[in-house]
Design an enzyme around this catalytic site. Structure first.
Site, PDB file in Angstrom:
ATOM      1  N   ASP A   1     -11.787  84.212 -13.316  1.00  0.00           N
ATOM      2  CA  ASP A   1     -11.668  83.894 -14.731  1.00  0.00           C
ATOM      3  C   ASP A   1     -12.341  82.544 -14.947  1.00  0.00           C
ATOM      4  O   ASP A   1     -11.959  81.543 -14.338  1.00  0.00           O
ATOM      5  CB  ASP A   1     -10.189  83.810 -15.124  1.00  0.00           C
ATOM      6  CG  ASP A   1      -9.965  84.092 -16.594  1.00  0.00           C
ATOM      7  OD1 ASP A   1     -10.826  83.719 -17.405  1.00  0.00           O
ATOM      8  OD2 ASP A   1      -8.922  84.668 -16.931  1.00  0.00           O
TER       9      ASP A   1
ATOM     10  N   ASP B   1     -13.777  83.387 -20.620  1.00  0.00           N
ATOM     11  CA  ASP B   1     -12.791  83.134 -21.667  1.00  0.00           C
ATOM     12  C   ASP B   1     -13.479  82.758 -22.981  1.00  0.00           C
ATOM     13  O   ASP B   1     -14.397  81.926 -22.995  1.00  0.00           O
ATOM     14  CB  ASP B   1     -11.880  81.996 -21.190  1.00  0.00           C
ATOM     15  CG  ASP B   1     -10.696  81.762 -22.099  1.00  0.00           C
ATOM     16  OD1 ASP B   1      -9.877  82.685 -22.242  1.00  0.00           O
ATOM     17  OD2 ASP B   1     -10.590  80.651 -22.645  1.00  0.00           O
TER      18      ASP B   1
ATOM     19  N   GLU C   1     -14.548  87.752 -22.965  1.00  0.00           N
ATOM     20  CA  GLU C   1     -13.445  87.800 -23.937  1.00  0.00           C
ATOM     21  C   GLU C   1     -13.986  87.304 -25.269  1.00  0.00           C
ATOM     22  O   GLU C   1     -14.532  86.206 -25.362  1.00  0.00           O
ATOM     23  CB  GLU C   1     -12.282  86.922 -23.487  1.00  0.00           C
ATOM     24  CG  GLU C   1     -11.093  87.038 -24.434  1.00  0.00           C
ATOM     25  CD  GLU C   1     -10.115  85.885 -24.308  1.00  0.00           C
ATOM     26  OE1 GLU C   1      -8.917  86.117 -24.516  1.00  0.00           O
ATOM     27  OE2 GLU C   1     -10.545  84.753 -24.020  1.00  0.00           O
TER      28      GLU C   1
ATOM     29  N   HIS D   1      -2.594  88.724 -20.048  1.00  0.00           N
ATOM     30  CA  HIS D   1      -1.729  87.544 -20.034  1.00  0.00           C
ATOM     31  C   HIS D   1      -1.457  86.993 -21.424  1.00  0.00           C
ATOM     32  O   HIS D   1      -0.591  86.135 -21.589  1.00  0.00           O
ATOM     33  CB  HIS D   1      -2.370  86.451 -19.174  1.00  0.00           C
ATOM     34  CG  HIS D   1      -3.688  85.989 -19.714  1.00  0.00           C
ATOM     35  ND1 HIS D   1      -4.820  86.768 -19.667  1.00  0.00           N
ATOM     36  CD2 HIS D   1      -4.055  84.835 -20.313  1.00  0.00           C
ATOM     37  CE1 HIS D   1      -5.822  86.111 -20.227  1.00  0.00           C
ATOM     38  NE2 HIS D   1      -5.387  84.936 -20.619  1.00  0.00           N
ATOM     39  N   ASP D   2      -2.183  87.483 -22.448  1.00  0.00           N
ATOM     40  CA  ASP D   2      -2.006  87.013 -23.821  1.00  0.00           C
ATOM     41  C   ASP D   2      -1.296  88.020 -24.716  1.00  0.00           C
ATOM     42  O   ASP D   2      -1.117  87.756 -25.906  1.00  0.00           O
ATOM     43  CB  ASP D   2      -3.373  86.696 -24.448  1.00  0.00           C
ATOM     44  CG  ASP D   2      -3.989  85.423 -23.906  1.00  0.00           C
ATOM     45  OD1 ASP D   2      -3.237  84.540 -23.451  1.00  0.00           O
ATOM     46  OD2 ASP D   2      -5.229  85.306 -23.930  1.00  0.00           O
TER      47      ASP D   2
END
Length: 564
Positions: A101, A202, A261, A334-335
């Site tokens: 990530d 990200d 993302e 995770h969000d």
């Protein structure tokens, strides 16, 4: 998947690990690399092809690692570079790949780059970040932070504001500076040379802001506005991504995966980002389908699920990227809250069936499926009872702002309970015992009380478990090219309870159908499916073949049929 298949990721399944909540090997209450190494056999048994790690770089942990202070090391919270090398080698030995990530839009304010940048207006790294003078003794514009309040913080030493679309400890990098782009590209090369197999980047569509950083359209009652149109899909973002792909991957063999993302991305934009001819990204994460039950102005204002709207969203993306580009498929990360509690039914009587049904729907579509840790067990939301239960920065800041503005605290707590990112970050439920087998110490977040019956130990060898259903879905994707490449046609799209679609290739066809509710339903599937054989069902005693056009579906009954 052959070694020379440059699009191997189309038939792959990715498993996301949130390291601090996955497995703790040293008893300090935080998951770590040693814990991941110990559980690789579990992931291999599940059948996944790729492991994606949320950030493990050194960080002050203001945003749980998405505030990076050193891109070329491992935070001691998780282990060492030597342990990382062991983890990477063992993943490769088991035939899996590892994706890092990478936080590309911003760093920590404790990163050496920013420390230099804020030291003086004349420092060579001043232009590595976005600095602006005040405007009439106020912020340079009206942009708001995703974590509440203005997206600008005043720096007393140098007398300017710096931009941070997230927390004040996460200053945005200035990608217009070629030196910034080169530094990020060098970091990616460093990790690829170490052996990693790609990156999930990200909020990568935030790296190019609108020229001049103009004000966003005002919203009554809001001083600061999350200016999506001003920093999403900016004027140079495609140029920057193409340059990065060319400089980082241009001389390599294509056995890598890149995922961007992209909050706010549209299907038309995604076609550009993922068009192979443009050389930007393999796929994007979009957020449309995980926003359908939220107020557009406030993600914590829970509106409830309209299944037809959810279907329309995912079908829109399936159609948009059918001929150019590629979809990512996910319910959780995770969000996001747990999908069983969100779109399914977490009552113990329906929990397993709904978890399997939602998995069936997603994995049957065209795209690369992503499984978030615990999703393969049907983990549910945590039973939050007060504001003190929440640890996530976004949740804490939101509740604080509601209190400060004398807002509805009861509604805020309900919204946090349904939508908080904390739901995804409770420890992985490995067993029924102390701390669910996650740690021998005090866990950094509380363990969900339902771990006594909802855990990996009870499911790992059970033939009818949620885990076993995920194993079968992954196996089917590996074995059936139609699930990877076949066309998708929505069926009964306006039905508020039935989710159905077909997948077709020149010489084969598959029907995916699910009852997304407790009440039984009779469905007419059409004569073409008579004689179709059952590939997978989620309930016991599901008939093996369709002998009639009338299909009787029990509550949360999901099936995949293959035409003869």
């Amino acid at each position: 998947m052959t070694p020379q298949d440059a699009t191997w990721w189309k038939s792959a399944v990715v498993y996301q690990i949130y390291p601090r909540s996955f497995a703790d090997s040293n008893g300090d209450g935080f998951g770590d690399l040693g814990g991941i190494i110990e559980r690789l056999g579990y992931l291999q048994a599940l059948g996944v092809d790729v492991i994606w790690l949320s950030p493990i770089y050194p960080s002050p942990q203001a945003d749980n690692g998405y505030d990076v202070s050193d891109y070329r090391d491992i935070d001691p919270l998780f282990g060492t570079l030597a342990e990382f090398d062991v983890l990477l080698a063992e993943i490769h030995e088991r035939g899996m790949k590892l994706v890092m990530d990478l936080v590309v839009n911003h760093t920590s304010d404790e990163h050496p780059w920013f420390i230099e940048s804020r030291s003086s207006r004349h420092n060579p790294k001043r232009d590595w970040y976005i600095w602006r003078d005040s405007r009439a003794a106020a912020e340079p514009n009206n942009w708001g932070s995703f974590f509440s309040g203005p997206a600008w913080t005043w720096d007393q030493v140098t007398g300017q504001y710096y931009l941070h679309l997230f927390d004040r400890k996460q200053p945005d990098l200035n990608w217009e500076n070629p030196a910034v782009r080169k530094a990020m590209q060098d970091i990616m090369v460093w990790w690829l040379d170490r052996g990693v197999d790609g990156f999930r980047m990200d909020v990568v569509n935030f790296i190019s802001k609108a020229r001049g950083l103009p004000d966003a359209p005002t919203i009554p009652g809001h001083q600061f506005v999350i200016a999506v149109d001003e920093f999403v899909d900016g004027p140079h973002v495609h140029e920057y991504l193409a340059e990065t792909t060319r400089e980082v991957f241009g001389s390599r063999d294509g056995q890598f995966i890149t995922v961007g993302e992209m909050p706010g991305v549209t299907p038309d934009q995604a076609r550009l980002y993922t068009d192979p001819a443009r050389g930007e990204l393999n796929m994007v994460f979009q957020f449309e389908h995980v926003s359908v039950d939220q107020s557009p102005a406030n993600k914590f204002e829970y509106l409830g699920l309209d299944l037809v709207v959810l279907k329309e969203s995912l079908y829109r993306w399936q159609g948009a990227l059918a001929d150019i580009g590629w979809n990512s498929l996910y319910w959780e990360n995770h969000d996001q809250p747990r999908v069983v509690s969100r779109f399914g039914d977490d009552d113990p009587d329906y929990w397993a069936a709904s978890a399997k049904a939602l998995a069936t729907i997603l994995h049957g579509m065209r795209g690369t499926p992503f499984v978030y840790q615990g999703e393969e067990l049907g983990m549910t939301n945590y039973p939050f009872s007060s504001a003190r239960d929440h640890q996530d920065l976004e949740a804490v800041n939101y509740y604080t702002s509601v209190v400060e503005l004398s807002g509805d605290e009861i509604a805020a707590l309900a919204g946090l309970g349904a939508m908080s990112r904390d739901n995804a970050r409770t420890p992985m439920q490995w067993g029924p015992g102390h701390n669910a087998g996650f740690t021998s110490g005090e866990p950094w977040m509380p363990v969900n009380p339902n771990h006594t019956w909802l855990n990996a130990e009870s499911q790992f060898t059970a033939p009818d478990s949620v885990f076993a259903h995920y194993q079968e879905l992954i196996r089917l994707r590996h074995e059936l090219p139609i699930l990877v490449h076949g066309d998708l046609t929505p069926l009964m799209a306006a039905d508020p309870q039935i989710w159905a679609y077909s997948r077709r290739a020149p010489e084969s066809a598959i029907l995916v159908i699910a009852n997304c509710g407790r009440e039984p339903r009779a469905v007419d599937v059409g004569a073409e499916w008579i004689g179709a054989g059952l590939l997978l069902g989620n309930l016991p005693d599901t008939p093996g073949a369709l002998t009639s056009t009338s299909l009787q579906l029990a509550g949360w009954d999901a099936r995949i049929y293959a035409a003869g």
